[in-house]
Design a protein around this motif. Structure first.
Motif, mmCIF file in Angstrom:
data_model
loop_
_atom_site.group_PDB
_atom_site.id
_atom_site.type_symbol
_atom_site.label_atom_id
_atom_site.label_comp_id
_atom_site.label_asym_id
_atom_site.label_seq_id
_atom_site.Cartn_x
_atom_site.Cartn_y
_atom_site.Cartn_z
ATOM 1 N N UNK A 31 42.479 44.030 41.704
ATOM 2 C CA UNK A 31 41.624 44.354 40.559
ATOM 3 C C UNK A 31 40.876 45.653 40.837
ATOM 4 N N UNK A 32 40.962 46.603 39.915
ATOM 5 C CA UNK A 32 40.275 47.880 40.058
ATOM 6 C C UNK A 32 38.937 47.844 39.339
ATOM 7 N N UNK A 76 39.710 56.809 35.671
ATOM 8 C CA UNK A 76 41.043 56.573 36.197
ATOM 9 C C UNK A 76 41.506 55.137 36.116
ATOM 10 N N UNK A 77 40.668 54.253 35.579
ATOM 11 C CA UNK A 77 40.999 52.829 35.561
ATOM 12 C C UNK A 77 42.259 52.517 34.753
ATOM 13 N N UNK A 78 42.294 52.968 33.514
ATOM 14 C CA UNK A 78 43.449 52.663 32.656
ATOM 15 C C UNK A 78 44.700 53.405 33.123
ATOM 16 N N UNK A 79 44.625 54.712 33.431
ATOM 17 C CA UNK A 79 45.828 55.389 33.952
ATOM 18 C C UNK A 79 46.389 54.725 35.209
ATOM 19 N N UNK A 85 49.219 50.510 39.900
ATOM 20 C CA UNK A 85 48.527 50.548 41.185
ATOM 21 C C UNK A 85 47.770 49.257 41.453
ATOM 22 N N UNK A 86 47.532 48.473 40.418
ATOM 23 C CA UNK A 86 46.838 47.196 40.547
ATOM 24 C C UNK A 86 47.191 46.320 39.358
ATOM 25 N N UNK A 87 46.747 45.066 39.395
ATOM 26 C CA UNK A 87 47.114 44.095 38.366
ATOM 27 C C UNK A 87 46.188 44.125 37.155
ATOM 28 N N UNK A 88 44.914 44.396 37.402
ATOM 29 C CA UNK A 88 43.898 44.351 36.345
ATOM 30 C C UNK A 88 42.878 45.446 36.571
#
Length: 246
Positions: A31-32, A76-79, A85-88
């Motif tokens: 999770x980011x 950068x969360x959505x890109x 790069x992560x699941x959520x």
């Protein structure tokens, strides 16, 4: 021949599922977040904490998974999510039509938006009481334009810094402050002496962002959220971080 067909069919299923298959096979949920936005997510005593952090970890527990946090700037969360790069991505992300074009969201898990803060014991108890009162707002924020358009009788006191806005209420030079809900509750958590009016000025809903190619994860997280709401776990987290919310 049958065995080869079985292998081919299995490979095609794996390709179709993509990252979703990986999600189903491991016990880690990546999770980011951008942990710089208290009380939603922030670092305290060297550890991530906050409303989003505790809620995600509670959801992961319902799924039988451990959370692996990924630190990233908000922009950068959505890109990064789209790039797998992560699941959520969970970081006080408002659900918007624009974002829904590129990622899926869980059901809304909390309502943010603008709220009004007043001193404890203030005669202001509802939004209509703000008419004719001095209300501090931070220059350049959504609060300024919204009050101008929807609360024309309010006497706006515009300041440069968020802290100045609260200070004016604290010393009695403003009757109320209007700001984002998380900032209001964070002030109360760390300073106290004020209260947030139960009636919100605006409502914008937060959602957990998940890739469109992992619909099974979205379904699973939604189910976990429903379970937390049914067993009281969700309410306990809300009451801890937003104690006076209704």
């Amino acid at each position: 021949m049958n065995f080869r067909r079985l292998v081919l069919k299995t490979s095609l299923i794996a390709l179709a599922c993509g990252a979703g298959a990986a999600f189903a096979q491991n016990n880690v949920l990546r999770v980011a977040t951008d942990a710089t936005f208290p009380p939603m997510e922030f670092v305290e005593n060297g550890k991530k904490t906050g409303f989003d952090v505790e809620l995600v970890e509670a959801v992961a527990a319902k799924l039988g998974k451990k959370v692996e946090w990924v630190d990233i700037d908000f922009k950068g969360l959505v890109p990064g999510l789209i790039a797998k790069r992560y699941d959520m991505a969970v970081s006080a992300i408002y659900i918007t039509d624009e974002r829904k074009k590129v990622v899926d969201f869980t059901q809304p898990y909390y309502a943010g938006g603008l709220v009004a803060m007043v001193k404890e014991g203030s005669p202001i108890t509802k939004l209509s009481d703000l008419d004719g009162k001095k209300v501090s707002v931070q220059v350049g924020t959504k609060s300024v334009g919204y009050l101008t358009e929807h609360f024309p009788k309010v006497q706006r006191v515009e300041v440069e810094k968020n802290q100045e806005m609260f200070n004016l209420v604290d010393i009695g030079r403003a009757d109320a402050a209007v700001t984002g809900k998380p900032a209001a509750f964070q002030y109360n958590r760390t300073r106290g002496g004020m209260k947030v009016l139960a009636e919100q000025i605006t409502t914008e809903e937060y959602g957990m962002a998940i890739r469109k190619d992992t619909p099974e994860l979205t379904t699973a997280v939604n189910k976990a959220l429903e379970q937390l709401k049914a067993d009281g776990g969700y309410k306990a987290i809300v009451d801890k971080w937003f104690p006076s919310s209704k």
